[in-house]
Design an enzyme around this catalytic site. Sequence first.
Site, PDB file in Angstrom:
ATOM      1  CG  HIS A 190       0.357   6.208  -0.384  1.00  0.00           C
ATOM      2  ND1 HIS A 190      -0.788   6.748  -0.891  1.00  0.00           N
ATOM      3  CD2 HIS A 190       0.010   5.637   0.810  1.00  0.00           C
ATOM      4  CE1 HIS A 190      -1.796   6.506  -0.055  1.00  0.00           C
ATOM      5  NE2 HIS A 190      -1.331   5.836   0.980  1.00  0.00           N
ATOM      6  CG  HIS A 232      -1.657   1.209   1.515  1.00  0.00           C
ATOM      7  ND1 HIS A 232      -2.993   1.375   1.235  1.00  0.00           N
ATOM      8  CD2 HIS A 232      -1.242   2.374   2.053  1.00  0.00           C
ATOM      9  CE1 HIS A 232      -3.367   2.590   1.594  1.00  0.00           C
ATOM     10  NE2 HIS A 232      -2.328   3.225   2.101  1.00  0.00           N
ATOM     11  CD  GLU A 233       2.033   3.407   3.769  1.00  0.00           C
ATOM     12  OE1 GLU A 233       2.213   4.511   3.210  1.00  0.00           O
ATOM     13  OE2 GLU A 233       1.049   3.182   4.496  1.00  0.00           O
ATOM     14  CG  ASP A 280      -6.382   0.036   0.560  1.00  0.00           C
ATOM     15  OD1 ASP A 280      -5.308   0.030   1.202  1.00  0.00           O
ATOM     16  OD2 ASP A 280      -7.475   0.357   1.064  1.00  0.00           O
ATOM     17  CD  GLU A 299      -4.472   6.771   2.198  1.00  0.00           C
ATOM     18  OE1 GLU A 299      -4.040   5.605   2.241  1.00  0.00           O
ATOM     19  OE2 GLU A 299      -3.745   7.764   2.376  1.00  0.00           O
TER      20      GLU A 299
HETATM   21 ZN   LIG Z   1      -2.209   5.194   2.661  1.00  0.00          ZN
END
Ligand SMILES: [Zn+2]
EC number: 3.4.24.84
Length: 455
Positions: free
Chosen positions: A299, A295-296, A379, A375
């Site tokens: 980003h 997930h990070e 995911d 976000e």
């Molecule tokens: Zn996040």
Amino acid sequence: MASSKRMQPDRQSGLFMRYLFFTIICLFFSRIGIAAEQLPALQGTPSSVTSQIESVDETLPVAVPEPSAKALAHYRSGTVLWCIRTIWELWLPILFLFTGFSARLREFARKIGRHWFWAMCIYFVVLVVLNYLLSLPLAYFQGFIRPHAYNLSNQTLAKWFTDSLKELGLVLVLGCLFLWIPYLLLKKSPRRWWLYASLAMVPIYFFVVMIQPVVMAPMFNQFTPVKDKALEAKIMALAERAGIHGAGIYEVNKSVDTKTANAYVSGFLGTKRIVLWDTIIAQLNERELMFVLGHEMGHYALNHVVKGILCLSVLTLVAFYGVHVAASFLLRRFSRYFGFDQLSDLASLPLLVLLINVFSLVLTPIGFAYSRHLEHEADRFGLELTHYNHSAGTGFVKLQQQSLGVPWPGLVYTIWRATHPSNGERVEFFNEYKPWLKHEPSRYEAYFTPEQPKK
Ligand SMILES: [Zn+2]
């Protein structure tokens, strides 16, 4: 909007710069938005646990559990506290304005400071310190008493207080560095200042985001490479698969501050990095942690920090224009109470803060909706990278239960406070999003290096 240089949205002191920090933090330090009490450490687990992890069937759905009574109490008291804080942040500048205090303080600062720059600094420092002292009881309750009452914090009072003083110092330094810019623009261009000031904010946002991980964050905690070297090697391998080469990945000792768990991406250009709280390393098993990292990495690879700053810049333009229009109206009606009749007067700072707070309250739903979209995409990236759907779900359920989270918060919470999709929505997405099983294309395939992930 609400928050600070720190990661937690509810802890901060300061005035003008708080808005800046708060907004940046809330929208853009891209936390996965979960918090948890510490579980028994699973890191370095015995082989029985490792073999259990290896045998996880990632296609199995995960049920979203009902929140506990304690979690509901935490949610409801959090809502009351959010209302109190929002009203407090509007009321305090009103008090400084309508009592004429701000105008008297500006007179005092001019006498002492003589030169306009020093007068500005003195005025700003006195106002911010006064604001800090008046807000201290609420900040203490919110940042120290409450998390301890819910058994969500390990922090000592000394650490809380020194962190709070450091935050105050940061606000003072950054305020003195940047506050002259809007006032210069207000003086030179009373009609178009809102346009030029919002343009000037863009490089300031980038500057603050760039120095945050290397200047500010280390003032509060220790950042080190990931201590578990076997884990670090697996993280690096995952990063390579995500098409991220040479990324900075750090572990931070947040266990001194909190029992909650988190991870985030921060920085810009050379300071861009992924940061794992030591608490999340301790609380999640390896696959759960790898999904969080995926997930990070989403980003990171999708440049969400930059997208967030650009969104903030647009909202700033709208907010500053709103401030311009509303301030002209208020100055016409109330200048005799305020003790000034020009927005370029230094004494107008509480008026600017008041109106920025009002407009950020109005615009927060837009910024947060965009944040929830980013976000959600992170995911998706994490799932496509790892295919750990079941582990993502169990990890989030674990964190929800430990952190007193509520999986389906109400509409008002979602609109004004949720930077992330609800836990319920996220787990349901983990359960259903498996295009690779149906041989359908994945959205972020092009980012990944060709080797297929090991299952
Ligand atoms: Zn996040």
